[in-house]
Design an enzyme around this catalytic site. Structure first.
Site, mmCIF file in Angstrom:
data_model
loop_
_atom_site.group_PDB
_atom_site.id
_atom_site.type_symbol
_atom_site.label_atom_id
_atom_site.label_comp_id
_atom_site.label_asym_id
_atom_site.label_seq_id
_atom_site.Cartn_x
_atom_site.Cartn_y
_atom_site.Cartn_z
ATOM 1 N N ASP A 17 40.662 37.690 33.631
ATOM 2 C CA ASP A 17 39.496 36.798 33.587
ATOM 3 C C ASP A 17 38.281 37.558 33.068
ATOM 4 O O ASP A 17 37.604 37.122 32.138
ATOM 5 C CB ASP A 17 39.200 36.252 34.980
ATOM 6 C CG ASP A 17 40.416 35.597 35.617
ATOM 7 O OD1 ASP A 17 40.817 34.544 35.121
ATOM 8 O OD2 ASP A 17 40.968 36.162 36.568
ATOM 9 N N GLU A 256 46.999 37.682 29.631
ATOM 10 C CA GLU A 256 46.426 37.005 28.460
ATOM 11 C C GLU A 256 45.781 37.986 27.476
ATOM 12 O O GLU A 256 46.087 38.011 26.291
ATOM 13 C CB GLU A 256 45.382 35.974 28.911
ATOM 14 C CG GLU A 256 44.625 35.342 27.760
ATOM 15 C CD GLU A 256 43.962 34.036 28.107
ATOM 16 O OE1 GLU A 256 44.431 33.329 29.014
ATOM 17 O OE2 GLU A 256 42.968 33.694 27.441
HETATM 18 O O1 TRH Z 1 45.218 41.922 34.294
HETATM 19 P P1 TRH Z 1 46.011 40.786 33.809
HETATM 20 O O2 TRH Z 1 47.290 40.593 34.477
HETATM 21 O O3 TRH Z 1 45.163 39.483 33.918
HETATM 22 C C1 TRH Z 1 45.686 38.234 34.310
HETATM 23 C C2 TRH Z 1 45.896 37.297 33.200
HETATM 24 O O4 TRH Z 1 44.801 37.202 32.380
HETATM 25 C C3 TRH Z 1 46.254 35.938 33.723
HETATM 26 O O5 TRH Z 1 46.415 35.036 32.674
HETATM 27 C C4 TRH Z 1 45.163 35.470 34.612
HETATM 28 O O6 TRH Z 1 45.439 34.248 35.114
HETATM 29 C C5 TRH Z 1 45.050 36.479 35.716
HETATM 30 O O7 TRH Z 1 44.724 37.732 35.174
HETATM 31 C C6 TRH Z 1 44.016 36.071 36.706
HETATM 32 O O8 TRH Z 1 46.319 40.994 32.247
HETATM 33 P P2 TRH Z 1 45.381 40.848 30.962
HETATM 34 O O9 TRH Z 1 45.032 39.440 30.693
HETATM 35 O O10 TRH Z 1 46.054 41.577 29.903
HETATM 36 O O11 TRH Z 1 44.055 41.636 31.339
HETATM 37 C C7 TRH Z 1 43.996 43.025 31.405
HETATM 38 C C8 TRH Z 1 42.681 43.513 30.867
HETATM 39 O O12 TRH Z 1 42.522 44.906 31.157
HETATM 40 C C9 TRH Z 1 42.573 43.390 29.354
HETATM 41 O O13 TRH Z 1 41.248 43.030 29.005
HETATM 42 C C10 TRH Z 1 42.861 44.795 28.861
HETATM 43 C C11 TRH Z 1 42.239 45.596 29.954
HETATM 44 N N1 TRH Z 1 42.720 46.978 30.100
HETATM 45 C C12 TRH Z 1 41.819 48.005 29.839
HETATM 46 O O14 TRH Z 1 40.679 47.771 29.446
HETATM 47 N N2 TRH Z 1 42.239 49.297 30.012
HETATM 48 C C13 TRH Z 1 43.490 49.615 30.429
HETATM 49 O O15 TRH Z 1 43.801 50.814 30.571
HETATM 50 C C14 TRH Z 1 44.401 48.532 30.676
HETATM 51 C C15 TRH Z 1 45.800 48.850 31.109
HETATM 52 C C16 TRH Z 1 43.978 47.234 30.512
#
Ligand code: TRH
Length: 360
Positions: A17, A256
């Site tokens: 989010d 996402e």
């Molecule tokens: O963390 P998530 O599992 O988020 C989820 C999904 O968005 C899902 O659809 C939603 O309903 C739920 O949250 C509440 O996975 P996502 O979407 O990939 O988000 C991870 C974020 O973290 C993304 O912006 C990338 C960031 N990230 C970093 O900045 N540095 C890192 O080292 C890593 C591993 C991720």
């Protein structure tokens, strides 16, 4: 005067989010010169993505964005018209404070009110993108904005200067990033890594991915499994994470935002979708696979499909992984072509700015 934007974000769990909202806010400020306030109820979730964020501050300027801590008490004095913005983004139906909605209704010109929905590759989003929903009692209309893969949707978040990854050279020892949920069949993937005939490095961020690896291998790592080195890495700032995805030969991503970034990295990836109680995620996964595999010939498409399905159902993925690797070159070419094709579409921030320009 540039219109002011307010983005409201409630962190449900994980980082998706805030990950999406933080990108959108930064891009609106940097590329569209908008004055953006980002209201977040959980600043501690923003801090790993943006290490200069201080979770103790009620307000701070970060990357050209005014980041505000959204608490229940902060909203009480917002009834005045001047305190609401020209464009209001309610991310993922997070429900705006009633006082803020009342302030929106008092403006001489109602603001553009957008509800930013979660990303889906399903075809119904085409007809729902932009749908208007009048407020039952106030002179306000909320519009539903659907990110997506077709030109009938709001598109995907993509910064203007985003490097085109397939041009970047890969390190001599291939790297694989592993960002997944605890339910992924990590143990069988590690077994497959242990049987790798070539050296590889698997980079594991903290949280659920590292916990899953630790549960299998014990200790804190790094671990050497024959030619495979499994290395814990720190949680990276968002832009550094994007760079990591471009550097890796294969990326395991989830949710996402990292899922979208893997596509911009232009490398082969395996996606673990966020699970929903009613199994709605299965339909979403299939919808994406239908789109994604359309340009990929058999048997590479079958290999990709089987790997995604195994990874998402928690089934032993060793055989699927071997088959996926067996078609690596074809899948890599496809990832690059998919990336190039998607880049021809306008990005989500640009689409939102255009959508609002006609209405502000
Ligand atoms: O963390 P998530 O599992 O988020 C989820 C999904 O968005 C899902 O659809 C939603 O309903 C739920 O949250 C509440 O996975 P996502 O979407 O990939 O988000 C991870 C974020 O973290 C993304 O912006 C990338 C960031 N990230 C970093 O900045 N540095 C890192 O080292 C890593 C591993 C991720």
């Amino acid at each position: 005067m540039q219109p002011h934007w307010d983005i409201f974000c409630r962190v449900v769990d994980n980082y998706g989010d805030i990950g999406v909202c933080w990108r959108l806010a930064r891009q609106l400020a940097a590329e569209h010169s908008k004055r953006v306030r980002l209201w977040v109820d959980d600043l501690a979730s923003l801090q790993p993505l943006c290490p200069i964020c201080d979770p103790a501050l009620p307000a701070q300027a970060l990357a050209g964005v005014e980041v505000r801590h959204w608490t229940d008490t902060v909203t009480v004095d917002w009834f005045a018209e001047a305190k609401t913005a020209d464009v209001v983004v309610e991310a993922f139906a997070c429900e705006l404070p009633p006082g803020y909605i009342a302030g929106m209704a008092q403006r001489p010109t109602p603001p553009v009110w957008l509800n930013l929905e979660y990303l889906s590759a399903e075809s119904w989003v085409d007809s729902c993108h932009g749908m208007a929903s009048p407020h039952p009692s106030l002179p306000l209309t909320k519009h539903f904005v659907f990110p997506g893969f077709s030109s009938s949707t709001a598109g995907l978040l993509r910064e203007a200067g985003l490097p085109s990854a397939p041009l970047a050279a890969l390190p001599a020892t291939p790297e694989i990033s592993l960002f997944c949920y605890a339910t992924a069949p990590v143990a069988s993937l590690l077994e497959a890594f242990a049987a790798s005939p070539r050296p590889l490095r698997c980079l594991v961020p903290p949280g659920q991915p590292l916990a899953a690896v630790r549960a299998r291998l014990g200790g804190d790592g790094p671990w050497q499994l024959s030619l495979a080195r499994i290395e814990p890495i720190p949680f990276l700032a968002q832009d550094d994470y994007d760079a990591l995805l471009r550097r890796c030969a294969i990326n395991f991503v989830r949710g996402e935002d990292s899922f979208v970034r893997a596509q911009w990295a232009g490398r082969p990836f395996v996606w673990q979708i966020y699970r929903q109680d009613d199994d709605a995620h299965r339909v979403k996964l299939d919808a994406f696979l239908d789109r994604y595999c359309a340009g990929l010939a058999e048997p590479a498409a079958a290999a990709l499909l089987t790997m995604f399905q195994a990874w998402n159902t928690g089934a032993d993925c060793a055989a699927a992984w071997a088959d996926f690797l067996g078609h690596h070159d074809e899948i890599a070419q496809h990832a690059a072509a998919w990336n190039a094709a998607l880049r021809t579409q306008p990005d989500l921030a640009t689409n939102l700015v255009k959508f609002c320009a006609a209405r502000v």
